[in-house]
Write a protein that holds these residues in place. Structure first.
Motif, PDB file in Angstrom:
ATOM      1  N   UNK A 234      -5.858  23.907  -4.477  1.00  7.54           N
ATOM      2  CA  UNK A 234      -5.139  24.329  -3.281  1.00  7.54           C
ATOM      3  C   UNK A 234      -5.183  23.392  -2.087  1.00  7.54           C
ATOM      4  N   UNK A 235      -5.760  22.541  -2.055  1.00  3.14           N
ATOM      5  CA  UNK A 235      -5.629  21.440  -0.888  1.00  3.14           C
ATOM      6  C   UNK A 235      -6.173  20.097  -1.022  1.00  3.14           C
ATOM      7  N   UNK A 236      -6.117  19.248  -0.195  1.00  2.00           N
ATOM      8  CA  UNK A 236      -6.489  17.799   0.018  1.00  2.00           C
ATOM      9  C   UNK A 236      -7.888  17.878   0.825  1.00  2.00           C
ATOM     10  N   UNK A 237      -8.685  17.238   0.443  1.00  2.00           N
ATOM     11  CA  UNK A 237      -9.883  16.807   1.339  1.00  2.00           C
ATOM     12  C   UNK A 237     -10.190  15.431   1.719  1.00  2.00           C
ATOM     13  N   UNK A 238      -9.933  15.054   2.807  1.00  3.11           N
ATOM     14  CA  UNK A 238     -10.044  13.915   3.553  1.00  3.11           C
ATOM     15  C   UNK A 238     -11.319  13.756   3.997  1.00  3.11           C
ATOM     16  N   UNK A 239     -11.832  12.412   3.652  1.00  2.07           N
ATOM     17  CA  UNK A 239     -13.323  12.058   3.792  1.00  2.07           C
ATOM     18  C   UNK A 239     -13.545  10.813   4.766  1.00  2.07           C
ATOM     19  N   UNK A 240     -14.135  10.944   5.683  1.00  3.17           N
ATOM     20  CA  UNK A 240     -14.261  10.052   6.846  1.00  3.17           C
ATOM     21  C   UNK A 240     -15.020   8.831   6.502  1.00  3.17           C
ATOM     22  N   UNK A 241     -14.889   7.725   7.080  1.00  2.00           N
ATOM     23  CA  UNK A 241     -16.004   6.520   6.699  1.00  2.00           C
ATOM     24  C   UNK A 241     -17.274   6.937   7.472  1.00  2.00           C
ATOM     25  N   UNK A 242     -18.411   6.361   7.064  1.00  2.00           N
ATOM     26  CA  UNK A 242     -19.636   6.678   7.683  1.00  2.00           C
ATOM     27  C   UNK A 242     -19.611   6.001   8.971  1.00  2.00           C
ATOM     28  N   UNK A 243     -19.925   6.839  10.054  1.00  2.00           N
ATOM     29  CA  UNK A 243     -20.164   6.109  11.509  1.00  2.00           C
ATOM     30  C   UNK A 243     -18.820   6.049  12.166  1.00  2.00           C
ATOM     31  N   UNK A 244     -17.512   6.472  11.417  1.00  2.00           N
ATOM     32  CA  UNK A 244     -16.443   6.325  11.873  1.00  2.00           C
ATOM     33  C   UNK A 244     -15.403   7.501  11.670  1.00  2.00           C
ATOM     34  N   UNK A 245     -15.799   8.558  12.364  1.00  2.00           N
ATOM     35  CA  UNK A 245     -15.034   9.843  12.045  1.00  2.00           C
ATOM     36  C   UNK A 245     -13.562   9.989  11.841  1.00  2.00           C
TER      37      UNK A 245
ATOM     38  N   UNK B  11       0.842  -1.129  -0.022  1.00  2.00           N
ATOM     39  CA  UNK B  11       0.003   0.137  -0.156  1.00  2.00           C
ATOM     40  C   UNK B  11       1.015   0.995  -0.086  1.00  2.00           C
ATOM     41  N   UNK B  12       0.206   2.418  -0.780  1.00  2.00           N
ATOM     42  CA  UNK B  12       1.121   3.476  -0.731  1.00  2.00           C
ATOM     43  C   UNK B  12       0.255   4.562  -0.041  1.00  2.00           C
ATOM     44  N   UNK B  13       0.728   5.206   1.069  1.00  2.00           N
ATOM     45  CA  UNK B  13      -0.232   6.125   1.802  1.00  2.00           C
ATOM     46  C   UNK B  13      -0.251   7.541   0.930  1.00  2.00           C
ATOM     47  N   UNK B  14      -1.341   8.222   1.035  1.00  2.00           N
ATOM     48  CA  UNK B  14      -1.714   9.499   0.430  1.00  2.00           C
ATOM     49  C   UNK B  14      -1.585  10.348   1.678  1.00  2.00           C
ATOM     50  N   UNK B  15      -1.675  10.279   2.729  1.00  2.00           N
ATOM     51  CA  UNK B  15      -1.542  11.253   3.941  1.00  2.00           C
ATOM     52  C   UNK B  15      -1.042  10.473   5.030  1.00  2.00           C
ATOM     53  N   UNK B  16      -0.171  11.024   5.977  1.00  2.00           N
ATOM     54  CA  UNK B  16       0.186  10.600   7.191  1.00  2.00           C
ATOM     55  C   UNK B  16       0.207  11.615   8.330  1.00  2.00           C
ATOM     56  N   UNK B  17       0.256  10.939   9.680  1.00  2.00           N
ATOM     57  CA  UNK B  17       0.092  11.854  10.509  1.00  2.00           C
ATOM     58  C   UNK B  17       1.454  12.339  11.025  1.00  2.00           C
ATOM     59  N   UNK B  18       1.731  13.495  11.179  1.00  2.00           N
ATOM     60  CA  UNK B  18       2.871  14.129  11.808  1.00  2.00           C
ATOM     61  C   UNK B  18       2.599  14.862  13.103  1.00  2.00           C
TER      62      UNK B  18
END
Length: 215
Positions: free
Chosen positions: A66-77, A39-46
């Motif tokens: 201008x940005x990236x939009x992160x979409x959470x799973x339904x019912x799991x923010x 797997x290749x990540x698109x976003x990591x936590x720093x």
């Protein structure tokens, strides 16, 4: 979100490159326990902040969005389901990674740096392409294992991830896959146990080998 792979610190770009760049992306992969990059990540936590990876940032800059939009799973923010970058909607796992569908060796993906520096590469070959600069030198420690049994430069994993996104070719793992795999494994273990009690050792061993091959 808490589902991201998190790191407490990072090595930044040198100042002259940071000042000249249109954006910066993380280069880190998170391999499986066997060292393979599936797997290749698109976003990591720093720390407490999400940061884009090279793949995501190059895709953003190429579209001048201008940005990236992160979409959470339904019912799991705190678990990601999708990353949107410009016109692309990219399904991810909960950690913000895409599953890789590696292709075989494609020599056309590579241009030796010396040819480019010597002026032997026509401009038409690079026009309208996303170009990644990387290395395949063993001493620079950026060689990775792919599921195809090949050792590839880390930059190729990013390149193939971009190819998948640009062609909108995504591998999807259904939500029921883990539960199904667990149930099948348990059923296989019970079957082998039953056979070992009711049949001869050789037959039980043959059945066990067959099940292991299937599973």
């Amino acid at each position: 979100g808490s589902g991201l792979h998190r790191f407490s610190q990072a090595t930044p770009s040198i100042p002259i490159l940071a000042a000249a760049s249109a954006g910066q992306g993380a280069l880190t992969f998170v391999p499986d326990h066997d060292g393979v990059i599936r797997r290749v990540p698109l976003v990591l936590g720093l720390g407490s902040k999400p940061v884009p990876t090279l793949t995501a940032e190059l895709l953003r800059i190429s579209q001048k969005t201008p940005n990236h939009l992160l979409v959470a799973a339904d019912g799991a923010p705190h678990r990601l389901a999708e990353v949107r970058i410009g016109r692309f909607r990219i399904p991810t796992n909960a950690h913000g990674e895409i599953w890789m569908h590696y292709s075989g060796t494609e020599p056309g993906r590579y241009i030796p740096a010396w040819k480019l520096l010597a002026g032997h590469v026509p401009n038409e070959l690079l026009a309208n392409h996303l170009v990644l600069v990387g290395t395949s030198a063993q001493g620079l420690m950026d060689l990775r294992f792919s599921p195809l049994g090949r050792i590839i430069p880390g930059v190729e994993a990013h390149a193939q991830a971009l190819e998948q996104i640009l062609s909108e070719h995504f591998l999807l793992r259904p939500s029921w896959a883990t539960a199904t795999e667990t149930m099948v494994t348990i059923a296989g273990v019970l079957l082998v146990s039953l056979l070992s009690l009711r049949t001869k050792a050789l037959a039980a061993a043959a059945a066990s080998g067959t099940l292991l091959t299937i599973l």
